[in-house]
Design a protein around this motif. Structure first.
Motif, PDB file in Angstrom:
ATOM      1  N   VAL A 216      -5.544  -0.649  -1.207  1.00 56.76           N
ATOM      2  CA  VAL A 216      -3.677  -1.066  -0.610  1.00 56.76           C
ATOM      3  C   VAL A 216      -3.473  -2.416  -1.338  1.00 56.76           C
ATOM      4  O   VAL A 216      -4.414  -3.586  -1.248  1.00 56.76           O
ATOM      5  CB  VAL A 216      -3.539  -1.179   0.609  1.00 56.76           C
TER       6      VAL A 216
ATOM      7  N   SER B 129       1.171  -5.905   0.325  1.00 56.62           N
ATOM      8  CA  SER B 129       2.120  -4.310   0.257  1.00 56.62           C
ATOM      9  C   SER B 129       2.506  -3.860   2.001  1.00 56.62           C
ATOM     10  O   SER B 129       1.621  -3.989   3.061  1.00 56.62           O
ATOM     11  CB  SER B 129       1.009  -2.973  -0.178  1.00 56.62           C
TER      12      SER B 129
ATOM     13  N   VAL C 185       2.918  -0.677   3.475  1.00 58.87           N
ATOM     14  CA  VAL C 185       2.338   1.102   4.165  1.00 58.87           C
ATOM     15  C   VAL C 185       2.680   1.793   4.683  1.00 58.87           C
ATOM     16  O   VAL C 185       3.118   1.469   5.895  1.00 58.87           O
ATOM     17  CB  VAL C 185       0.900   0.937   3.546  1.00 58.87           C
TER      18      VAL C 185
ATOM     19  N   ALA D 123       1.512  -0.455  -4.040  1.00 55.48           N
ATOM     20  CA  ALA D 123       1.412  -1.930  -4.153  1.00 55.48           C
ATOM     21  C   ALA D 123       2.755  -1.568  -3.888  1.00 55.48           C
ATOM     22  O   ALA D 123       4.198  -0.922  -3.970  1.00 55.48           O
ATOM     23  CB  ALA D 123       1.249  -2.313  -5.411  1.00 55.48           C
TER      24      ALA D 123
ATOM     25  N   ALA E  17       5.440   0.317  -0.102  1.00 56.95           N
ATOM     26  CA  ALA E  17       4.092   0.285  -1.251  1.00 56.95           C
ATOM     27  C   ALA E  17       4.423   2.006  -1.921  1.00 56.95           C
ATOM     28  O   ALA E  17       5.153   2.909  -0.605  1.00 56.95           O
ATOM     29  CB  ALA E  17       2.584   0.890  -0.323  1.00 56.95           C
TER      30      ALA E  17
END
Length: 178
Positions: A135, A139, A141, A152, A156
């Protein structure tokens, strides 16, 4: 802070850290300045817990995990072996946070073996980060990350694939075909 002795002669706990009685800490782990490990947390062997890291109740941290400075690992998070968590990364455990919520339920997050979480990344609860995934720093997520996948951005998105060393082996965002 408590003056509790180290859980084992091979565990280093900085004098300013607080490892609550009952916390399980594995051999060779180092817990640095101002870290706090709650009583029901489990931290594996050979880990490095950086400055100002908070490991909440019921958290499971595998062996050889490195958690950099200023990270809070909240209840419901599991970090498997060899996970790297960069400085100031954020884990959440509640989809609808409120100061008062009698129906609150923890939503778990799982970070699989060897995965790396970049500095200042935010992981929204309820996701799984696959083995050796990466990751990127900063980012956010919001969805599962596949094993060996590089993600990213905010949110993300897939950016490629990495190997176990973290080298980018493909910039194709789509999964490799067998």
């Amino acid at each position: 802070m408590t003056d509790a002795p180290s859980p084992s002669p091979t565990v280093f706990v900085h004098p300013s850290a607080d490892v609550e009685e009952g916390a399980q800490v594995g051999e060779g782990t180092k817990i640095w300045h101002l870290a706090h490990v709650r009583s029901t947390a489990r931290v594996g062997s050979g880990c490095v817990i950086g400055r100002n890291v908070y490991v909440d109740a019921e958290v499971v941290v595998g062996d050889l995990v490195k958690i950099q400075n200023n990270v809070s690992v909240y209840q419901g998070v599991t970090l498997e072996d060899e996970v790297f968590v960069g400085p100031c990364a954020v884990f959440t455990n509640d989809f609808r946070p409120r100061a008062q919520n009698p129906d609150w339920k923890i939503t778990p997050t799982l970070v699989r073996r060897g995965a790396s979480i970049g500095a200042n990344a935010t992981l929204v609860c309820g996701i799984e980060v696959g083995e050796y995934a990466m990751v990127a720093a900063g980012s956010v997520v919001t969805r599962d990350v596949a094993p060996y996948q590089l993600v990213a951005g905010n949110p993300a998105r897939p950016k490629g694939w990495v190997n176990e060393r973290g080298d980018v082996v493909s910039r194709d965002p789509h999964p490799p075909t067998p």
